[in-house]
Design a protein around this motif. Sequence first.
Motif, PDB file in Angstrom:
ATOM      1  N   UNK A  44     -45.015  -5.595 -17.721  1.00  0.00           N
ATOM      2  CA  UNK A  44     -45.127  -4.636 -16.617  1.00  0.00           C
ATOM      3  C   UNK A  44     -43.856  -4.627 -15.780  1.00  0.00           C
ATOM      4  N   UNK A  45     -43.285  -5.813 -15.552  1.00  0.00           N
ATOM      5  CA  UNK A  45     -42.035  -5.903 -14.790  1.00  0.00           C
ATOM      6  C   UNK A  45     -40.936  -5.120 -15.498  1.00  0.00           C
ATOM      7  N   UNK A  46     -40.845  -5.295 -16.807  1.00  0.00           N
ATOM      8  CA  UNK A  46     -39.812  -4.596 -17.581  1.00  0.00           C
ATOM      9  C   UNK A  46     -40.025  -3.079 -17.552  1.00  0.00           C
ATOM     10  N   UNK A  47     -41.245  -2.658 -17.684  1.00  0.00           N
ATOM     11  CA  UNK A  47     -41.525  -1.214 -17.706  1.00  0.00           C
ATOM     12  C   UNK A  47     -41.264  -0.566 -16.356  1.00  0.00           C
ATOM     13  N   UNK A  48     -41.610  -1.288 -15.283  1.00  0.00           N
ATOM     14  CA  UNK A  48     -41.436  -0.715 -13.954  1.00  0.00           C
ATOM     15  C   UNK A  48     -40.037  -0.990 -13.396  1.00  0.00           C
ATOM     16  N   UNK A  49     -39.372  -1.990 -13.959  1.00  0.00           N
ATOM     17  CA  UNK A  49     -38.009  -2.280 -13.541  1.00  0.00           C
ATOM     18  C   UNK A  49     -37.907  -2.974 -12.206  1.00  0.00           C
ATOM     19  N   UNK A  50     -39.039  -3.484 -11.687  1.00  0.00           N
ATOM     20  CA  UNK A  50     -39.014  -4.104 -10.361  1.00  0.00           C
ATOM     21  C   UNK A  50     -40.160  -5.109 -10.266  1.00  0.00           C
ATOM     22  N   UNK A  51     -39.838  -6.380 -10.054  1.00  0.00           N
ATOM     23  CA  UNK A  51     -40.872  -7.419 -10.013  1.00  0.00           C
ATOM     24  C   UNK A  51     -41.831  -7.226  -8.840  1.00  0.00           C
ATOM     25  N   UNK A  52     -41.302  -6.865  -7.674  1.00  0.00           N
ATOM     26  CA  UNK A  52     -42.161  -6.682  -6.509  1.00  0.00           C
ATOM     27  C   UNK A  52     -43.154  -5.545  -6.718  1.00  0.00           C
ATOM     28  N   UNK A  53     -42.678  -4.477  -7.358  1.00  0.00           N
ATOM     29  CA  UNK A  53     -43.566  -3.349  -7.639  1.00  0.00           C
ATOM     30  C   UNK A  53     -44.675  -3.774  -8.599  1.00  0.00           C
TER      31      UNK A  53
END
Length: 203
Positions: A19-28
């Motif tokens: 999910x982090x990779x797909x969204x490109x943002x760990x916080x998101x």
Amino acid sequence: MSPVTLEFADDNHANFRNAVERLGNRKTAERAYRQVINKTGTKLRKGVLKTLPKQTGLPSRTIRKALGKPKRASASYKGNAASLSYVLTTKGGFISLKHFKPRELKRGGVVARPRGQRLYLEKAFMKGGRFPGRKTLNLGGAVFRANLNVGKRWYRGFHSLKSSVRIPDEMVIGPSKAQYDNATRSFAPAMEAEVKRLFAVKG
């Protein structure tokens, strides 16, 4: 008695990394996981609050008090690490029969309804005095039975009776356990839908 915990979380860390990779943002990604975990956990808690009264025979207010407040998934705050889990914890021993609508019978003994099932308790009592003019004892509605010797004669005082119902045990069996299983199965599809939504918004 030891507490029992139902912890709902994403145990597959590979899914979170994806999910982090797909969204490109760990916080998101963390925010998305917290939202879905808390939404699923809230649904689980409501389900348990609905099933446990019938499962145990206890009033809803008693169950609600026993469960208390859940520990929700949360972001890091003032040095506290972020949490990606929703935890329901309860504790307590076997419940007194006074909570299961007991009544003393004219022919002797007491009837109560733990788990909603009629239970007859021979030689139990809630009142004092001789039949038929017995009086209710000012002892909080508890059910008692005399202490008997080997010859089954009353020899020293009496004791209050408890049921075989213990809320921590009931949380992990039957309909309440089914609520947890349903929540576990529903999490992955709900999380995937949220990631897709956020990805679409981002795009």
